[in-house]
Design an enzyme around this catalytic site. Sequence first.
Site, PDB file in Angstrom:
ATOM      1  N   PRO A  93       0.799  -1.233   0.000  1.00 50.73           N
ATOM      2  CA  PRO A  93       0.000   0.000   0.000  1.00 50.73           C
ATOM      3  C   PRO A  93       0.825   1.273   0.000  1.00 50.73           C
ATOM      4  O   PRO A  93       0.335   2.326  -0.420  1.00 50.73           O
ATOM      5  CB  PRO A  93      -0.814  -0.115   1.303  1.00 50.73           C
ATOM      6  CG  PRO A  93      -0.864  -1.574   1.607  1.00 50.73           C
ATOM      7  CD  PRO A  93       0.455  -2.114   1.132  1.00 50.73           C
ATOM      8  N   GLU A 120       0.151  -9.491   7.637  1.00 49.56           N
ATOM      9  CA  GLU A 120       0.318  -8.073   7.934  1.00 49.56           C
ATOM     10  C   GLU A 120       1.454  -7.441   7.151  1.00 49.56           C
ATOM     11  O   GLU A 120       1.691  -6.245   7.238  1.00 49.56           O
ATOM     12  CB  GLU A 120       0.563  -7.871   9.441  1.00 49.56           C
ATOM     13  CG  GLU A 120      -0.633  -8.183  10.325  1.00 49.56           C
ATOM     14  CD  GLU A 120      -1.824  -7.303   9.992  1.00 49.56           C
ATOM     15  OE1 GLU A 120      -1.680  -6.064  10.016  1.00 49.56           O
ATOM     16  OE2 GLU A 120      -2.897  -7.850   9.700  1.00 49.56           O
ATOM     17  N   ARG A 158       0.496  -7.740 -22.666  1.00 48.11           N
ATOM     18  CA  ARG A 158      -0.327  -7.301 -23.803  1.00 48.11           C
ATOM     19  C   ARG A 158       0.362  -6.228 -24.643  1.00 48.11           C
ATOM     20  O   ARG A 158      -0.071  -5.962 -25.764  1.00 48.11           O
ATOM     21  CB  ARG A 158      -1.702  -6.829 -23.318  1.00 48.11           C
ATOM     22  CG  ARG A 158      -1.698  -5.582 -22.496  1.00 48.11           C
ATOM     23  CD  ARG A 158      -3.069  -5.298 -21.893  1.00 48.11           C
ATOM     24  NE  ARG A 158      -4.104  -5.191 -22.914  1.00 48.11           N
ATOM     25  CZ  ARG A 158      -4.349  -4.083 -23.615  1.00 48.11           C
ATOM     26  NH1 ARG A 158      -3.611  -3.006 -23.408  1.00 48.11           N
ATOM     27  NH2 ARG A 158      -5.309  -4.039 -24.510  1.00 48.11           N
ATOM     28  N   ASP A 173      -5.732   2.512 -26.215  1.00 45.72           N
ATOM     29  CA  ASP A 173      -6.222   2.297 -24.851  1.00 45.72           C
ATOM     30  C   ASP A 173      -6.300   3.616 -24.095  1.00 45.72           C
ATOM     31  O   ASP A 173      -5.571   4.566 -24.403  1.00 45.72           O
ATOM     32  CB  ASP A 173      -5.275   1.368 -24.080  1.00 45.72           C
ATOM     33  CG  ASP A 173      -5.334  -0.067 -24.570  1.00 45.72           C
ATOM     34  OD1 ASP A 173      -6.337  -0.438 -25.195  1.00 45.72           O
ATOM     35  OD2 ASP A 173      -4.363  -0.803 -24.314  1.00 45.72           O
TER      36      ASP A 173
END
Length: 259
Positions: A93, A120, A158, A173
Amino acid sequence: MRFDVITLFPELFVPFLISGVTRRAYESGLVEVKLWNLREFAEGNYRRVDDRSFGGGPGMVMMAEPLARCLEAVRADRAEVEGARAPVVLFSPIGRALDHTGIEGWSASTGAVLICGRYEGLDQRFIDSFVTQQISLGDFVLSGGEIAAMALLDAVARLQPGVLNDEGSHQLDSFNPALDGLLDCPHYTRPETWRDQIVPDTLLSGNHAHIEGWRRERRLVLTQRQRPDLVQQARVAGRLSAGDEAFLADLIENPEQDA
């Protein structure tokens, strides 16, 4: 390029690597993926890879030693030498959010070692000693880094030549520089009328100049409404024409006319 994935659940990657259009990248070796089961580098009958956190608190922490042993095995298998080691990436995060620019960078790289955390998180000492980059998918928490690793691998695969049926399709895209970093426009297919909703007349006109103009306007509308920050980035980069700016000014003044 080669990606080594350190994970407690290598079986999660098996269907991913043999399914969908991106499997061509893995089958052909354009993107080599090698899976490493962290538990094989743990000691004891139970192959323990986690323990309680010093200082207390909920959840478990992944131990540094099994991770270090696994990374050493990866480096030996890659025949790495000091000063020419692959980046060690942790999905976390606190990492920088992954975006199109980041994916383009990885697609042109030689690969990396991807670490899929669980519980954790990892013992900070391992992170301080070995991790060179942390990446986040966004402001939310997953149960493990495997999904994030798959997202990175899929996005990189891709972009490799020959993977998509249409070589240039990824250039249109959302976020791509070919679209000036804007969101892509809406798309329609047959039938022309579906549940009383019809395809915009311009797309049926056969006039390619008008069609491209319509698509540009739709991209501007969609991006201004959903991601105005991308419009501002395109403006700062000098990617918006005088016509774009006039259209956006009119859109802001009359927001309902292009709803």
